[in-house]
Design a protein around this motif. Sequence first.
Motif: not given
Length: 160
Positions: A77-82, A86-88, A110-111, A136-137
């Motif tokens: 679970y890595a990378g850049e998302y809005y 990520i909070k969800t 690490t997520i 949706e998430h």
Amino acid sequence: MTEQNTPKIKDEILKHFDGDIKETALGFVAYLNEHNMEPQQWFGPAIWKTPYDKYYLCGIFMNQPGKFRIYFYRGDYAGEYYERFIKTVHDHVAPCVDCGGECPKGMDMTIFGKEFPNTCYQFPIQFENPDSGTMEHIKELIEYWKVIVPHNTDKLHVLG
């Protein structure tokens, strides 16, 4: 067991849920079916895996009354998302509940850039009775898994 006698997830949902949970669960299964990811029974009529190509992306637990849970496997679970996505995901990281058996118990993970101690080893992301916004998430996380699953170094549960 013949195809005729094999339980269908829709029938199990209709049998065990009412109201919003039932509607959300049926909508999610319809989404999976429309995208050629019809859930397959894994352990009895309460636990299902969602196939994609030669892999499994996520699963569904319906083994507690009134609880429809979508779970995702251990992975990268890595990378850049809005931020809201990520909070969800972070809000649904599951702690180890010591389910027994051969499970190696909780581990630190690490997520999406955040460290979580004592996380469920097998199913670190779990959504229980998600609402439509959370759904949706979940669909976005399924799309994420379509990309990472062939490269996932942990093959536990994901190989078909």
